[in-house]
Design an enzyme around this catalytic site. Sequence first.
Site, PDB file in Angstrom:
ATOM      1  CB  CYS A  62      21.066  -4.842  20.441  1.00  0.00           C
ATOM      2  SG  CYS A  62      22.645  -4.910  20.334  1.00  0.00           S
ATOM      3  CG  ASN A  90       1.063   9.797  -9.024  1.00  0.00           C
ATOM      4  OD1 ASN A  90       1.190   8.814  -7.846  1.00  0.00           O
ATOM      5  ND2 ASN A  90      -0.019  11.252  -8.626  1.00  0.00           N
ATOM      6  CB  CYS A 135       2.913   3.027 -12.387  1.00  0.00           C
ATOM      7  SG  CYS A 135       3.058   5.435 -10.899  1.00  0.00           S
ATOM      8  CB  CYS A 190      25.511  -0.663  20.333  1.00  0.00           C
ATOM      9  SG  CYS A 190      25.188  -2.287  20.058  1.00  0.00           S
ATOM     10  N   PRO A 244       0.857  -1.004   0.299  1.00  0.00           N
ATOM     11  CG  PRO A 244      -0.217  -1.201   2.213  1.00  0.00           C
ATOM     12  CD  PRO A 244       0.638  -2.047   0.902  1.00  0.00           C
ATOM     13  CG  ASP A 245      -0.499   5.238  -2.013  1.00  0.00           C
ATOM     14  OD1 ASP A 245      -1.258   5.830  -2.509  1.00  0.00           O
ATOM     15  OD2 ASP A 245      -1.173   4.907  -0.981  1.00  0.00           O
ATOM     16  CG  PHE A 246       3.043   6.317   3.026  1.00  0.00           C
ATOM     17  CD1 PHE A 246       4.298   6.132   1.353  1.00  0.00           C
ATOM     18  CD2 PHE A 246       4.208   5.804   3.786  1.00  0.00           C
ATOM     19  CE1 PHE A 246       5.810   5.221   1.448  1.00  0.00           C
ATOM     20  CE2 PHE A 246       5.078   4.734   4.368  1.00  0.00           C
ATOM     21  CZ  PHE A 246       5.836   5.298   2.785  1.00  0.00           C
ATOM     22  NE  ARG A 247       2.070  11.850   2.670  1.00  0.00           N
ATOM     23  CZ  ARG A 247       3.350  11.192   2.973  1.00  0.00           C
ATOM     24  NH1 ARG A 247       3.687  10.488   2.154  1.00  0.00           N
ATOM     25  NH2 ARG A 247       3.902  11.844   3.967  1.00  0.00           N
ATOM     26  CB  CYS A 268      23.304  -3.121  23.500  1.00  0.00           C
ATOM     27  SG  CYS A 268      22.340  -2.064  22.588  1.00  0.00           S
ATOM     28  N   GLY A 304       4.105   7.977  -9.572  1.00  0.00           N
ATOM     29  CA  GLY A 304       3.301   7.050  -7.855  1.00  0.00           C
ATOM     30  C   GLY A 304       4.299   8.371  -6.698  1.00  0.00           C
ATOM     31  CB  THR A 305       6.149  10.605  -5.776  1.00  0.00           C
ATOM     32  OG1 THR A 305       6.281  10.954  -4.361  1.00  0.00           O
ATOM     33  CG2 THR A 305       6.347  11.267  -6.695  1.00  0.00           C
ATOM     34  CG  ASP A 351      10.148  -1.517  -3.071  1.00  0.00           C
ATOM     35  OD1 ASP A 351       8.896  -0.951  -3.207  1.00  0.00           O
ATOM     36  OD2 ASP A 351      10.216  -0.959  -3.817  1.00  0.00           O
ATOM     37  CG  HIS A 384      12.836   8.102   1.464  1.00  0.00           C
ATOM     38  ND1 HIS A 384      11.778   8.472   1.381  1.00  0.00           N
ATOM     39  CD2 HIS A 384      13.560   9.537   1.422  1.00  0.00           C
ATOM     40  CE1 HIS A 384      11.177  10.013   1.046  1.00  0.00           C
ATOM     41  NE2 HIS A 384      12.532  10.283   1.399  1.00  0.00           N
ATOM     42  CD  GLN A 443       8.988  10.621  -2.717  1.00  0.00           C
ATOM     43  OE1 GLN A 443       8.833  10.952  -2.236  1.00  0.00           O
ATOM     44  NE2 GLN A 443       8.454  10.224  -4.049  1.00  0.00           N
ATOM     45  CG  ASN A 444       9.003   3.446  -3.648  1.00  0.00           C
ATOM     46  OD1 ASN A 444       8.235   4.147  -3.150  1.00  0.00           O
ATOM     47  ND2 ASN A 444       8.520   2.602  -4.751  1.00  0.00           N
TER      48      ASN A 444
HETATM   49  N1  APR Z   1      -0.597   4.204 -10.334  1.00  0.00           N
HETATM   50  C1  APR Z   1      -0.306   5.332 -10.285  1.00  0.00           C
HETATM   51  N2  APR Z   1      -0.634   6.720  -9.164  1.00  0.00           N
HETATM   52  C2  APR Z   1      -0.579   6.037  -7.863  1.00  0.00           C
HETATM   53  C3  APR Z   1      -0.652   4.634  -7.830  1.00  0.00           C
HETATM   54  C4  APR Z   1      -1.049   3.987  -9.058  1.00  0.00           C
HETATM   55  N3  APR Z   1      -1.315   2.293  -8.951  1.00  0.00           N
HETATM   56  N4  APR Z   1      -1.245   3.694  -6.567  1.00  0.00           N
HETATM   57  C5  APR Z   1      -0.936   5.127  -5.781  1.00  0.00           C
HETATM   58  N5  APR Z   1      -1.068   5.931  -6.397  1.00  0.00           N
HETATM   59  C6  APR Z   1      -0.260   7.693  -6.111  1.00  0.00           C
HETATM   60  C7  APR Z   1      -1.385   7.981  -5.495  1.00  0.00           C
HETATM   61  O1  APR Z   1      -2.599   8.965  -5.406  1.00  0.00           O
HETATM   62  C8  APR Z   1      -0.146   9.471  -4.984  1.00  0.00           C
HETATM   63  O2  APR Z   1      -0.444  10.826  -5.976  1.00  0.00           O
HETATM   64  O3  APR Z   1       0.637   7.555  -6.002  1.00  0.00           O
HETATM   65  C9  APR Z   1       1.312   8.820  -4.257  1.00  0.00           C
HETATM   66  C10 APR Z   1       1.436   7.967  -3.325  1.00  0.00           C
HETATM   67  O4  APR Z   1       2.004   8.936  -2.534  1.00  0.00           O
HETATM   68  P1  APR Z   1       2.202   8.597  -1.605  1.00  0.00           P
HETATM   69  O5  APR Z   1       1.490   7.850  -0.886  1.00  0.00           O
HETATM   70  O6  APR Z   1       2.461  10.152  -0.966  1.00  0.00           O
HETATM   71  O7  APR Z   1       3.504   8.437  -1.570  1.00  0.00           O
HETATM   72  P2  APR Z   1       5.373   9.193  -1.901  1.00  0.00           P
HETATM   73  O8  APR Z   1       4.993  10.279  -2.142  1.00  0.00           O
HETATM   74  O9  APR Z   1       6.040   7.525  -2.192  1.00  0.00           O
HETATM   75  O10 APR Z   1       5.945   9.518   0.182  1.00  0.00           O
HETATM   76  C11 APR Z   1       6.905  10.135  -0.309  1.00  0.00           C
HETATM   77  O11 APR Z   1       6.415   9.783   2.405  1.00  0.00           O
HETATM   78  O12 APR Z   1       5.663   8.748   4.240  1.00  0.00           O
HETATM   79  C12 APR Z   1       6.846   8.698   3.539  1.00  0.00           C
HETATM   80  O13 APR Z   1       8.527   8.053   3.717  1.00  0.00           O
HETATM   81  C13 APR Z   1       7.947   7.886   3.336  1.00  0.00           C
HETATM   82  O14 APR Z   1       9.042   7.414   1.059  1.00  0.00           O
HETATM   83  C14 APR Z   1       7.597   8.218   1.287  1.00  0.00           C
HETATM   84  C15 APR Z   1       7.158   9.640   1.485  1.00  0.00           C
END
Ligand code: APR
Length: 270
Positions: free
Chosen positions: A160, A226, A246, A139, A35-38, A165, A201-202, A111, A128, A108-109
């Site tokens: 640890c 995106n 994507c 330690c 899953p993404d974050f937001r 420690c 994808g960000t 994985d 990241h 930024q991933n």
């Molecule tokens: N195809 C296209 N876009 C997608 C898809 C997909 N299959 N799935 C998700 N998205 C889009 C979402 O709409 C969103 O705009 O990808 C973006 C993901 O954004 P975030 O969830 O904010 O992830 P990211 O931008 O990588 O976050 C940056 O935030 O929490 C920190 O360190 C963490 O590296 C991360 C950083």
Amino acid sequence: MESDIQAIANCIKNGKATRIVVLTGAGISTGAGIPDFRSPDTGLYDKLAPLRLPHPEAVFHINYFSHTPEPFYAIARARHPGNLKPTLTHAFLALLAKKNLLHFLFTQNIDGLEQDAGVPKEKLLYTHGNWKSQHCYKCKSHYPDDLMNKAIRAGEVPYCLENGCGGAIKPDIVFFGQPLPAEFEEKEKEVLEADLMLVMGTSLRVAPCSRLPRLVNRGVPRVLINNERAGDLGNRDEDVCLLGTCDDVVRRLAGAVGWADELEDLWQES
Ligand code: APR
């Protein structure tokens, strides 16, 4: 969108794009099952309510981890690639590298799926960090991979092994409140060399990666791939926003360049 895709494909076919810089985020790995974050509802931050955190991003803040590492390990399994297969988008990045068109990739991933798909390590920076190693938070001693994988699968905090420690083990990922890898400043300059930038994808919500697209020279196309708009992409005349998933956009772009079969084969091999 097809004319936009064709325009970018022509850039690549006509040799106008030979130094492609890419910035990727969690949206390129959602198709792999991470899953993404937001994203609303499906994003990780919407799912953390039960952990009663001060705010969702605390789960990745070093100050919070230092006294309460449990929530991080409660969600670690969902973020860990385990034996997940890279997506078509990861394979596309490997194809760009194979064709010597990938100037540099900032991910930024954490994985590691870009590298698993075949992107050479010297062509990418894990801005990241990543899951590929872990150390004691206190330690700094290294911790064995097999014990770490066991703890992640169990959702338990590993501690640890050094005498006395007792520090919590932290994967070598960059938490909020920690500096990015030293190479970031040096590699940032690669963006100035770009003759095409792909932002994939960000949400562009976290600095300093969110600032990278602004470093692209004027006149150089910046392509957003995106689900939604992000950052200032679209504000410049030469920007192209390909809004959609994507993997779907990448499949159409590769098709327009004439790489459809090559991409599918590379993806199947990954
Ligand atoms: N195809 C296209 N876009 C997608 C898809 C997909 N299959 N799935 C998700 N998205 C889009 C979402 O709409 C969103 O705009 O990808 C973006 C993901 O954004 P975030 O969830 O904010 O992830 P990211 O931008 O990588 O976050 C940056 O935030 O929490 C920190 O360190 C963490 O590296 C991360 C950083």
